[in-house]
Design a protein around this motif. Structure first.
Motif, PDB file in Angstrom:
ATOM      1  N   UNK A 172      54.371  41.621  39.790  1.00 15.74           N
ATOM      2  CA  UNK A 172      55.440  42.227  39.992  1.00 15.74           C
ATOM      3  C   UNK A 172      55.339  43.430  41.265  1.00 15.74           C
ATOM      4  N   UNK A 173      56.456  44.041  41.623  1.00 13.00           N
ATOM      5  CA  UNK A 173      56.377  45.188  42.428  1.00 13.00           C
ATOM      6  C   UNK A 173      56.967  46.369  42.052  1.00 13.00           C
ATOM      7  N   UNK A 174      57.081  47.366  42.683  1.00 11.51           N
ATOM      8  CA  UNK A 174      57.426  48.679  42.536  1.00 11.51           C
ATOM      9  C   UNK A 174      59.133  48.720  42.344  1.00 11.51           C
ATOM     10  N   UNK A 175      60.042  47.616  42.758  1.00 15.69           N
ATOM     11  CA  UNK A 175      61.097  47.349  42.574  1.00 15.69           C
ATOM     12  C   UNK A 175      61.665  46.471  41.140  1.00 15.69           C
ATOM     13  N   UNK A 176      60.722  45.846  40.471  1.00 16.35           N
ATOM     14  CA  UNK A 176      60.943  45.046  39.570  1.00 16.35           C
ATOM     15  C   UNK A 176      61.230  46.145  38.350  1.00 16.35           C
ATOM     16  N   UNK A 189      50.173  41.941  33.172  1.00  9.69           N
ATOM     17  CA  UNK A 189      50.707  41.836  34.542  1.00  9.69           C
ATOM     18  C   UNK A 189      50.148  42.570  35.532  1.00  9.69           C
ATOM     19  N   UNK A 190      50.404  42.442  36.813  1.00  4.21           N
ATOM     20  CA  UNK A 190      49.659  43.127  37.815  1.00  4.21           C
ATOM     21  C   UNK A 190      50.553  43.684  38.928  1.00  4.21           C
ATOM     22  N   UNK A 191      50.532  45.008  39.193  1.00  7.04           N
ATOM     23  CA  UNK A 191      51.355  45.687  40.287  1.00  7.04           C
ATOM     24  C   UNK A 191      51.004  45.238  41.485  1.00  7.04           C
ATOM     25  N   UNK A 192      51.782  44.674  42.291  1.00  5.70           N
ATOM     26  CA  UNK A 192      51.464  44.384  43.821  1.00  5.70           C
ATOM     27  C   UNK A 192      52.006  45.603  44.672  1.00  5.70           C
ATOM     28  N   UNK A 193      51.262  46.393  45.271  1.00  7.33           N
ATOM     29  CA  UNK A 193      51.876  47.656  45.893  1.00  7.33           C
ATOM     30  C   UNK A 193      50.589  47.959  46.786  1.00  7.33           C
ATOM     31  N   UNK A 194      50.985  48.868  47.884  1.00 10.95           N
ATOM     32  CA  UNK A 194      49.716  49.197  48.890  1.00 10.95           C
ATOM     33  C   UNK A 194      48.764  50.203  47.876  1.00 10.95           C
ATOM     34  N   UNK A 195      47.768  50.072  48.303  1.00 11.35           N
ATOM     35  CA  UNK A 195      46.528  50.752  47.668  1.00 11.35           C
ATOM     36  C   UNK A 195      46.270  50.703  46.274  1.00 11.35           C
ATOM     37  N   UNK A 196      46.801  49.664  45.692  1.00 11.51           N
ATOM     38  CA  UNK A 196      46.358  49.267  44.290  1.00 11.51           C
ATOM     39  C   UNK A 196      44.789  48.687  44.152  1.00 11.51           C
ATOM     40  N   UNK A 199      40.504  44.423  41.916  1.00  9.67           N
ATOM     41  CA  UNK A 199      39.215  44.025  42.438  1.00  9.67           C
ATOM     42  C   UNK A 199      38.783  43.097  41.190  1.00  9.67           C
ATOM     43  N   UNK A 200      38.027  41.911  41.636  1.00  8.32           N
ATOM     44  CA  UNK A 200      37.591  40.859  40.559  1.00  8.32           C
ATOM     45  C   UNK A 200      38.493  39.963  39.745  1.00  8.32           C
ATOM     46  N   UNK A 201      40.022  40.232  39.875  1.00  7.12           N
ATOM     47  CA  UNK A 201      40.999  39.574  39.042  1.00  7.12           C
ATOM     48  C   UNK A 201      41.349  38.289  39.653  1.00  7.12           C
ATOM     49  N   UNK A 202      41.820  37.425  38.908  1.00  9.53           N
ATOM     50  CA  UNK A 202      41.868  35.774  39.230  1.00  9.53           C
ATOM     51  C   UNK A 202      43.393  35.690  39.539  1.00  9.53           C
ATOM     52  N   UNK A 203      43.956  35.424  40.728  1.00  8.35           N
ATOM     53  CA  UNK A 203      45.133  35.148  41.018  1.00  8.35           C
ATOM     54  C   UNK A 203      45.250  34.104  42.103  1.00  8.35           C
ATOM     55  N   UNK A 204      44.509  32.914  41.334  1.00  9.13           N
ATOM     56  CA  UNK A 204      44.507  31.672  42.150  1.00  9.13           C
ATOM     57  C   UNK A 204      45.482  30.939  41.780  1.00  9.13           C
ATOM     58  N   UNK A 205      46.356  30.445  42.718  1.00  7.89           N
ATOM     59  CA  UNK A 205      47.574  29.792  42.633  1.00  7.89           C
ATOM     60  C   UNK A 205      48.752  30.484  42.483  1.00  7.89           C
ATOM     61  N   UNK A 206      48.783  31.883  42.342  1.00  3.32           N
ATOM     62  CA  UNK A 206      49.853  32.750  42.193  1.00  3.32           C
ATOM     63  C   UNK A 206      50.603  32.701  43.483  1.00  3.32           C
ATOM     64  N   UNK A 207      52.025  32.852  43.513  1.00  8.83           N
ATOM     65  CA  UNK A 207      52.958  32.933  44.436  1.00  8.83           C
ATOM     66  C   UNK A 207      52.909  34.470  44.985  1.00  8.83           C
ATOM     67  N   UNK A 208      52.580  34.697  46.016  1.00  9.68           N
ATOM     68  CA  UNK A 208      52.333  35.991  46.836  1.00  9.68           C
ATOM     69  C   UNK A 208      53.020  36.305  47.985  1.00  9.68           C
ATOM     70  N   UNK A 209      54.253  35.562  48.338  1.00 13.73           N
ATOM     71  CA  UNK A 209      54.876  35.633  49.798  1.00 13.73           C
ATOM     72  C   UNK A 209      55.337  37.163  50.097  1.00 13.73           C
ATOM     73  N   UNK A 210      55.029  37.332  51.207  1.00 18.06           N
ATOM     74  CA  UNK A 210      55.452  38.607  51.604  1.00 18.06           C
ATOM     75  C   UNK A 210      54.854  39.866  50.996  1.00 18.06           C
ATOM     76  N   UNK A 211      54.074  39.803  50.081  1.00 15.99           N
ATOM     77  CA  UNK A 211      53.232  40.873  49.228  1.00 15.99           C
ATOM     78  C   UNK A 211      52.903  41.973  50.235  1.00 15.99           C
ATOM     79  N   UNK A 212      52.975  43.460  49.944  1.00 17.92           N
ATOM     80  CA  UNK A 212      52.355  44.379  50.744  1.00 17.92           C
ATOM     81  C   UNK A 212      51.337  44.911  49.866  1.00 17.92           C
ATOM     82  N   UNK A 213      50.004  44.578  50.444  1.00 18.45           N
ATOM     83  CA  UNK A 213      48.876  45.163  49.760  1.00 18.45           C
ATOM     84  C   UNK A 213      48.066  45.814  50.631  1.00 18.45           C
ATOM     85  N   UNK A 214      48.684  46.348  51.592  1.00 21.02           N
ATOM     86  CA  UNK A 214      48.125  47.407  52.704  1.00 21.02           C
ATOM     87  C   UNK A 214      47.133  48.326  51.992  1.00 21.02           C
ATOM     88  N   UNK A 215      45.714  48.334  52.369  1.00 18.31           N
ATOM     89  CA  UNK A 215      44.817  49.108  52.014  1.00 18.31           C
ATOM     90  C   UNK A 215      44.446  48.988  50.417  1.00 18.31           C
TER      91      UNK A 215
END
Length: 296
Positions: A172-176, A189-196, A199-215
């Motif tokens: 999910x993201x900060x707008x959820x 659940x995992x928050x998808x946002x810059x600077x989060x 480390x080490x988590x399993x996100x294989x096959x998870x849809x992440x189109x357009x995600x912002x994971x800057x830094x």
């Protein structure tokens, strides 16, 4: 009415099939776009990979229906009884499912982008890997619903019943929006946002189109076969990450050290590479795989 009669009427321009009885009829891969099945009996119908885009199925009986891979984009399913239906991989983007009975449905990897599920009953439903970006789930019943690996970017779950919900590996993201007092991270659940830090988590096959994971800290993360189309991974820490067979088309990898990243089979078409150049091939060349390029 049987399948042949229906298809002949549709081919002749008829779109009004309100109240018809099509229970157990085989309409695999049929094109029924724009048809009106209001209050029709479609229980246990076979609509495998059928085209029902822009169709009206309001208050229809779709119990146990076979809708795997069906196109229901912009369809009106408000108030429909779909209990136990199979919707694996179906396209329900922008569909109206307000007040629909979706108990025990199977909607694995279904597309529900922008779908309206206000007040829908999804108790015990299987939505593993479903794409619910921007979906309206206000007041929905998600008791015992499996949303593992689903994408909830910008989705609205306020006032929803999340009792015993499975959110393992859900993103999910900060707008959820979640109900007051609900803690999605505690639910897995995992928050998808810059600077989060992921480390080490399993996100294989998870849809992440357009995600912002800057830094973001993505060291040792498992992103095999993940959809990262258009993702912003600039300046992220990807040391030891596994991105094999991932879709990185159009993604931004500027400032990333790829020397310890597994990119075998990854789609890099149009990807912005660490030095700022846009990659114009789908995969790394054999020479690049043998000797990882150094970017300053």
């Amino acid at each position: 009415m049987n399948a042949d009669q229906l298809l002949r009427k549709y081919a002749a321009g008829d779109r009004n099939f309100c109240l018809v009885n099509l229970s157990r009829v085989n309409l695999r891969q049929a094109n029924l776009s724009g048809a009106d099945f209001t209050e029709a009996n479609l229980s246990q119908i076979n609509l495998w990979r059928a085209n029902l885009s822009h169709s009206t199925l309001a208050t229809a009986n779709l119990q146990g229906a076979e809708l795997e891979g069906a196109n229901l984009r912009l369809a009106d399913l408000s108030g429909a009884d779909m209990m136990g239906a199979n919707l694996i991989g179906a396209n329900l983007s922008l569909a109206s499912l307000t007040g629909a009975d979706l108990r025990a449905v199977t909607m694995m990897i279904a597309g529900l982008v922008g779908a309206d599920l206000n007040g829908a009953d999804l108790q015990g439903a299987n939505l593993i890997g479903a794409d619910l970006r921007g979906a309206n789930l206000v007041g929905a019943n998600l008791n015992r619903t499996n949303l593992s690996g689903a994408c909830l970017y910008e989705a609205d779950l306020s006032e929803a019943n999340l009792s015993k919900i499975n959110l393992q590996r859900t993103v999910y993201d900060e707008q959820t929006k979640f109900p007051d007092g609900f803690h999605p991270i505690a639910a897995g659940a995992y928050l998808m946002a810059p600077q989060v830090s992921l480390s080490g988590i399993n996100l294989s096959g998870v849809p992440l189109p357009g995600v912002n994971l800057n830094q973001a800290d993505l060291s040792q993360v498992d992103l095999r076969k993940s959809d990262l189309f258009g993702a912003d991974l600039s300046n992220a820490d990807l040391s030891g990450a596994n991105l094999s067979d991932a879709n990185l088309s159009g993604a931004n990898l500027s400032g990333v050290d790829l020397s310890d990243v597994n990119l075998d089979g990854a789609n890099l078409s149009g990807t912005t590479m660490p030095d700022g150049d846009v990659h114009n091939c789908q995969e790394l060349s054999p020479s690049e795989k043998k000797t990882p390029p150094q970017y300053n």
